[in-house]
Design a protein around this motif. Structure first.
Motif, PDB file in Angstrom:
ATOM      1  N   SER A 139       0.842  -1.194   0.000  1.00 55.78           N
ATOM      2  CA  SER A 139       0.000   0.000   0.000  1.00 55.78           C
ATOM      3  C   SER A 139       0.876   1.243   0.000  1.00 55.78           C
ATOM      4  CB  SER A 139      -0.904   0.000   1.236  1.00 55.78           C
ATOM      5  OG  SER A 139      -1.533   1.253   1.423  1.00 55.78           O
ATOM      6  N   ASN A 140       0.471   2.273  -0.749  1.00 53.45           N
ATOM      7  CA  ASN A 140       1.283   3.493  -0.795  1.00 53.45           C
ATOM      8  C   ASN A 140       0.721   4.599   0.091  1.00 53.45           C
ATOM      9  OD1 ASN A 140      -0.935   4.103  -2.405  1.00 53.45           O
ATOM     10  ND2 ASN A 140       0.244   5.126  -4.006  1.00 53.45           N
ATOM     11  N   ALA A 141       0.352   4.220   1.320  1.00 49.67           N
ATOM     12  CA  ALA A 141      -0.045   5.201   2.336  1.00 49.67           C
ATOM     13  C   ALA A 141       0.370   4.678   3.708  1.00 49.67           C
ATOM     14  CB  ALA A 141      -1.545   5.470   2.299  1.00 49.67           C
ATOM     15  N   GLY A 142       0.890   5.559   4.541  1.00 49.33           N
ATOM     16  CA  GLY A 142       1.363   5.166   5.866  1.00 49.33           C
ATOM     17  C   GLY A 142       0.281   5.249   6.919  1.00 49.33           C
ATOM     18  N   THR A 143      -0.883   4.676   6.643  1.00 50.68           N
ATOM     19  CA  THR A 143      -1.985   4.712   7.596  1.00 50.68           C
ATOM     20  C   THR A 143      -1.704   3.803   8.788  1.00 50.68           C
ATOM     21  OG1 THR A 143      -3.083   3.088   6.192  1.00 50.68           O
ATOM     22  CG2 THR A 143      -3.748   5.360   5.937  1.00 50.68           C
ATOM     23  N   ALA A 144      -2.365   4.066   9.905  1.00 55.77           N
ATOM     24  CA  ALA A 144      -2.022   3.400  11.158  1.00 55.77           C
ATOM     25  C   ALA A 144      -2.242   1.894  11.110  1.00 55.77           C
ATOM     26  CB  ALA A 144      -2.832   4.013  12.306  1.00 55.77           C
ATOM     27  N   ALA A 145      -3.378   1.446  10.607  1.00 56.64           N
ATOM     28  CA  ALA A 145      -3.660   0.009  10.607  1.00 56.64           C
ATOM     29  C   ALA A 145      -2.938  -0.712   9.481  1.00 56.64           C
ATOM     30  CB  ALA A 145      -5.161  -0.233  10.504  1.00 56.64           C
ATOM     31  N   GLY A 146      -2.800  -0.051   8.334  1.00 56.55           N
ATOM     32  CA  GLY A 146      -2.122  -0.678   7.217  1.00 56.55           C
ATOM     33  C   GLY A 146      -2.898  -1.850   6.637  1.00 56.55           C
ATOM     34  N   PRO A 147      -2.216  -2.679   5.821  1.00 56.01           N
ATOM     35  CA  PRO A 147      -2.892  -3.780   5.141  1.00 56.01           C
ATOM     36  C   PRO A 147      -2.739  -5.123   5.847  1.00 56.01           C
ATOM     37  CG  PRO A 147      -0.773  -3.438   4.125  1.00 56.01           C
ATOM     38  CD  PRO A 147      -0.868  -2.461   5.276  1.00 56.01           C
TER      39      PRO A 147
END
Length: 460
Positions: A338-346
């Motif tokens: 994934s190309n986003a550093g979101t907290a939960a992630g993939p």
């Protein structure tokens, strides 16, 4: 920081082994990606790779960058963050197979004088680094980046040696699992010293070249750069890529879904490889993590759930979150980039695809935070140190008209006001609320992150 989030979903030990469940269909995977990107706004683009007895497949959705039309595919390049540690541990297992090193070798054996290693109870070994049981902290305490957007870039070998030579362990070596980017980076460093070549050359010579992984590297070729997905913050804003010259073994690699499927093919026995004995040996070492049904092998984590084992690792930098895992019994593997550093992630997507009984996380779209102008004089009342736990402090500091927050063992990041008392971070979905006394001086701060409110009291 290299983010490493372990999400364990209240798992209980299985009473009996179950028949392996096939990985969900392409249509179901695409439905998950559409939901994650369009409804939950947790990424800009995601690529999923699946390998199983019937073959390999790629499912993707979204875009390479928020402001362009190109869609990601199996050859799109991502920063893979801490998945690099699996490659570093494989280098160790391969060196053991070649009789060039032993798991029980003390790390100090490979360091040049005058650098020394801390000890407590016994010496730290190569295996301790690969299993995160060395007693070393997550990050070195003398890591003070000039650029918080690229926090590892200016950390030098000299600083690494200074820290190791002066650090005092807080517990016996081998006594407890504690995830350490420092340990993973140090392992890559000493293995490269032993081989008398740089870490990038060592990975290429012994792992990526033998496996035909032409799109896995640290320095990107012009052709790879053209296929690099732009990294995005939790607010889905573009962020710079990271460089890790000294601690490369902790998280410096970039790769593609197709390359990581080739890596899984070798681990699962679908592709013949001289690395097969070393890959198998990585799973022979097991240590507890302190989390139910979760062990640490060499580099890999091993989750026991519903009568099966899922071998996995995740990764995260400022703009990317990644997952790789496989079920050895079912001979199935999954890659999620994934190309986003979101907290939960993939991570939940990867585990769900390997074991559909593991649910997907209920993700809420991140709130939009708007910066407002406030009187910078308020910053002086907030500057100070706030304690979450005996060894965990949040330091708030002011530089000119900017306010920064730094958690123990992590770089400082700027925080931005959305009111006189509430601030937000742009690099991660987190907010801070200050509470003050009658004189206007902050006495505590509340950290709002991942659905939790954590209070820290001001200390002198």
């Amino acid at each position: 920081m290299l983010r490493h989030v372990i999400v364990i979903l209240g798992l209980s030990a299985a009473a009996a082994a179950q028949t392996a469940t096939p990985v969900p269909t392409d249509a179901e995977i695409r439905r998950i990606l559409v939901e994650r990107i369009d409804a939950q706004r947790q990424s800009v683009g995601i690529v999923v790779g699946v390998i199983e007895p019937s073959g390999r497949r790629i499912v993707s959705y979204g875009r390479l960058a928020k402001d362009e039309a190109r869609t990601p595919d199996g050859d799109t390049v991502f920063e893979i963050g801490s998945i690099t540690k699996v490659f570093t541990s494989l280098l160790l297992a391969d060196a053991v197979q070649r009789h060039e090193a032993a798991l029980t070798d003390p790390v100090s054996k490979y360091l040049p004088p005058p650098a020394t290693m801390p000890e407590r109870g016994r010496a730290i070994t190569l295996q301790d680094l690969a299993t995160h049981t060395s007693g070393l902290p997550r990050l070195p305490g003398n890591m003070k980046p000039r650029d918080a957007a690229n926090p590892y870039a200016d950390y030098s070998v000299e600083q690494l040696y200074q820290f190791l030579s002066s650090y005092q362990l807080t517990r016996d070596v081998g006594a407890q699992y504690e995830y350490s980017n420092l340990g993973g980076g140090l392992l890559g460093h000493v293995l490269a010293l032993r081989a008398r070549m740089g870490y990038p050359s060592l990975v290429r010579a012994r792992v990526t070249a033998p496996l035909g992984m032409a799109n896995t590297a640290i320095a990107l070729s012009p052709e790879m750069k053209a296929r690099l997905a732009t990294g995005h913050s939790p607010a889905l804003l573009p962020v710079p890529n990271w460089d890790l010259p000294t601690l490369a073994g902790a998280g410096a690699l970039r790769s593609s879904t197709n390359d990581l499927l080739a890596f899984l093919a070798a681990n699962l026995g679908y592709a013949q490889s001289p690395l097969a004995p070393a890959m198998a040996a990585m799973l022979d070492v097991r240590r507890p993590t302190g989390v139910d049904n979760l062990e640490i092998a060499l580099g890999w984590h091993v989750l026991t759930t519903h009568g099966r084992q899922v071998v996995w690792h995740n990764g995260g930098t400022a703009g990317y979150r990644t997952f790789i895992g496989f079920d050895p019994a079912a001979r199935a593997g999954v890659v999620v980039l994934s190309n986003a550093g979101t907290a939960a992630g993939p991570d939940d997507i990867g585990r769900h695809l390997l074991d559909p009984q593991l649910p997907l996380l209920a993700q809420a779209a991140p709130a939009v935070h708007t910066e407002v102008a406030i009187d910078p004089k308020l910053y002086d009342a907030y500057a100070g140190r706030y304690q979450f736990a005996p060894a965990v402090l949040l330091t708030i500091s002011r530089t000119d008209n900017h306010l920064f927050a730094q958690l123990t063992g992590q770089p400082a990041f700027e925080i931005f006001p959305e009111s006189d008392t509430r601030f937000f971070l742009k690099v991660v979905d987190a907010q801070l609320t200050f509470e003050s006394d009658a004189q206007g001086r902050a006495t505590l701060v509340v950290l709002h992150q991942s659905g939790r409110d954590q209070r820290a009291t001001r200390v002198e």
